[in-house]
Design a protein around this motif. Structure first.
Motif, PDB file in Angstrom:
ATOM      1  N   GLY A   1       0.343  -1.211  -0.028  1.00 36.37           N
ATOM      2  CA  GLY A   1       0.358   0.175  -0.154  1.00 36.37           C
ATOM      3  C   GLY A   1       0.760   1.076  -0.259  1.00 36.37           C
ATOM      4  O   GLY A   1       0.168   1.866  -0.163  1.00 36.37           O
ATOM      5  N   VAL A   2       1.844   1.479   0.515  1.00 37.44           N
ATOM      6  CA  VAL A   2       3.388   1.971   0.192  1.00 37.44           C
ATOM      7  C   VAL A   2       4.120   2.073  -0.154  1.00 37.44           C
ATOM      8  O   VAL A   2       4.983   0.681   0.695  1.00 37.44           O
ATOM      9  CB  VAL A   2       2.985   3.182   1.897  1.00 37.44           C
ATOM     10  CG1 VAL A   2       4.224   4.217   1.418  1.00 37.44           C
ATOM     11  CG2 VAL A   2       1.863   3.317   1.943  1.00 37.44           C
ATOM     12  N   LEU A   3       4.756   2.212  -1.215  1.00 38.96           N
ATOM     13  CA  LEU A   3       6.027   1.689  -2.342  1.00 38.96           C
ATOM     14  C   LEU A   3       6.583   2.375  -2.717  1.00 38.96           C
ATOM     15  O   LEU A   3       5.815   3.902  -3.449  1.00 38.96           O
ATOM     16  CB  LEU A   3       5.106   0.651  -3.480  1.00 38.96           C
ATOM     17  CG  LEU A   3       5.262  -1.107  -2.519  1.00 38.96           C
ATOM     18  CD1 LEU A   3       4.815  -1.541  -3.770  1.00 38.96           C
ATOM     19  CD2 LEU A   3       5.795  -1.571  -1.904  1.00 38.96           C
ATOM     20  N   LEU A   4       7.999   2.783  -1.872  1.00 42.83           N
ATOM     21  CA  LEU A   4       8.703   3.410  -3.153  1.00 42.83           C
ATOM     22  C   LEU A   4       9.386   2.365  -4.175  1.00 42.83           C
ATOM     23  O   LEU A   4      10.532   3.023  -4.114  1.00 42.83           O
ATOM     24  CB  LEU A   4       9.635   4.493  -2.023  1.00 42.83           C
ATOM     25  CG  LEU A   4      10.632   5.194  -2.542  1.00 42.83           C
ATOM     26  CD1 LEU A   4       9.893   7.071  -2.772  1.00 42.83           C
ATOM     27  CD2 LEU A   4      12.165   5.728  -1.713  1.00 42.83           C
ATOM     28  N   ILE A   5       8.940   2.965  -4.934  1.00 44.43           N
ATOM     29  CA  ILE A   5       9.445   2.264  -6.676  1.00 44.43           C
ATOM     30  C   ILE A   5      10.879   2.790  -7.098  1.00 44.43           C
ATOM     31  O   ILE A   5      10.676   4.233  -7.669  1.00 44.43           O
ATOM     32  CB  ILE A   5       7.516   1.909  -7.120  1.00 44.43           C
ATOM     33  CG1 ILE A   5       6.976   1.725  -6.570  1.00 44.43           C
ATOM     34  CG2 ILE A   5       8.282   0.990  -8.798  1.00 44.43           C
ATOM     35  CD1 ILE A   5       5.754   1.913  -7.150  1.00 44.43           C
ATOM     36  N   ASN A   6      11.490   1.899  -7.404  1.00 44.39           N
ATOM     37  CA  ASN A   6      12.536   2.624  -8.520  1.00 44.39           C
ATOM     38  C   ASN A   6      12.189   2.006  -9.702  1.00 44.39           C
ATOM     39  O   ASN A   6      12.458   1.145 -10.227  1.00 44.39           O
ATOM     40  CB  ASN A   6      14.164   1.617  -8.094  1.00 44.39           C
ATOM     41  CG  ASN A   6      15.285   2.107  -9.364  1.00 44.39           C
ATOM     42  OD1 ASN A   6      14.852   2.347 -10.182  1.00 44.39           O
ATOM     43  ND2 ASN A   6      16.528   1.914  -8.599  1.00 44.39           N
ATOM     44  N   LEU A   7      11.840   3.293 -10.735  1.00 45.99           N
ATOM     45  CA  LEU A   7      11.004   2.616 -11.692  1.00 45.99           C
ATOM     46  C   LEU A   7      12.251   2.325 -13.260  1.00 45.99           C
ATOM     47  O   LEU A   7      12.241   2.225 -13.781  1.00 45.99           O
ATOM     48  CB  LEU A   7      10.483   4.100 -12.897  1.00 45.99           C
ATOM     49  CG  LEU A   7       8.385   4.061 -12.254  1.00 45.99           C
ATOM     50  CD1 LEU A   7       8.133   5.746 -12.431  1.00 45.99           C
ATOM     51  CD2 LEU A   7       7.319   2.995 -11.706  1.00 45.99           C
TER      52      LEU A   7
END
Length: 326
Positions: free
Chosen positions: A152-158
């Motif tokens: 529900g909370v994700l810091l994502i390395n796109l």
């Protein structure tokens, strides 16, 4: 900061209230752009959401995801629209290399620049550990002690997602489970990203379970192999940066009549700041058997209830799920 949400029209109100809490508590941030993965949000609700970002002089963008969502995909809880986050690397412009994904049922209570500033160059994502048993890990092919996070909370390395073709790996993983992965898209994300994920403090995603149970009872109920200390759990739940109103068999969410969550009044405060201030509270639509199960749980001695619920959650449900995918 780049922020992503995924929503359908039914959750547009909750999305808007979450956005207000985010923008109110991050007024000092130089730039905030919000990217909404749009699973059928009405033009009227889109206009209301744009009004919010206009008031804070921020930007909002909508990406239609209807064509990406497979009706054959099984979703044990929540909305099918959350599956669209599996395609963030393909949906968003290539110049966006990092994004903070938030569920709509989230209330932001503090500035998030410290969270957004974490160095995740060597990780697919950063998230808060969920409280799950070894059986849940095994059900999606993870070893005991693996990192399993609440998505529900994700810091994502796109950038890394694109370089490693992560979306294709998600799709392959789902096919392996006949599109019926335990915990749906969260199970898919963990199944692929767990080994290269960074663990965040619980304060960045205080989900409902930490409020429904004492620490001791939570350990008995969920039987986690890897979790936060009691000291950190108590400190986080009492002073969270983000509160996540996840579904729970024991309690209601703050937009439903009768919710007694410790932060329900805070959610209602942000609701009064929104265009949905006078929108009626939603009714408790749980089935009669579910309501009866809660009544029985509360009527039994606490130790008995927690142990029975723990056996069901940590052992029996994962075992049934695993059998379905043999």
């Amino acid at each position: 900061m780049n922020i992503a949400y995924a929503s359908n029209d039914n959750f547009a109100e909750m999305l808007g209230i979450s956005m207000i809490s985010l923008l109110e508590n991050n007024t000092g941030c130089e730039d905030i752009s919000i990217y909404v993965l749009d699973d059928g949000i009405s033009e009227e609700n889109k206009s209301l959401l744009m009004r919010i970002t206009d008031e804070y002089d921020r930007k909002i963008y909508f990406f239609n995801v209807k064509h990406l969502l497979d009706d054959d995909m099984k979703q044990q809880r929540g909305s099918l629209s959350t599956f669209s986050r599996l395609y963030l690397n393909k949906l968003l412009p290539s110049e966006i290399e990092k994004i903070l994904y938030l569920d709509c049922d989230i209330l932001v209570l503090k500035n998030l620049e410290d969270l957004y500033g974490f160095d995740i160059d060597n990780y697919y994502c950063a998230g808060v550990n969920d409280c799950v048993s070894r059986s849940h890990l095994k059900a999606i092919g993870l070893n005991s002690g693996s990192n399993y996070f609440n998505a529900g909370v994700l810091l994502i390395n796109l950038k890394m997602w694109r370089e490693d073709n992560v979306t294709e790996k998600f799709e392959e993983f789902a096919r392996k489970y006949n599109n019926d992965v335990p915990y749906a898209d969260q199970g898919i994300i963990n199944g692929i990203l767990s080994s290269r994920s960074m663990r965040l403090s619980l304060k960045y995603n205080c989900y409902t379970a930490v409020y429904d149970f004492t620490y001791k009872d939570l350990m008995t109920f969920r039987k986690p192999q890897k979790y936060y200390s009691e000291l950190e759990t108590e400190a986080s739940k009492n002073d969270p940066s983000i509160v996540h109103f996840t579904t729970s068999f024991l309690s209601l969410r703050p937009w439903i009549e009768g919710c007694k969550h410790p932060f329900a009044d805070e959610w209602l405060r942000y609701k009064t700041m929104s265009v949905w201030a006078n929108a009626p509270m939603r009714k408790d639509e749980r089935s009669a058997p579910k309501k009866l199960a809660v009544m029985i749980y509360r009527a039994l001695p606490n130790s008995v209830s927690v142990n029975i619920a723990g056996m069901l959650h940590a052992k029996i449900v994962p075992a049934i799920t695993s059998r379905k995918n043999i």
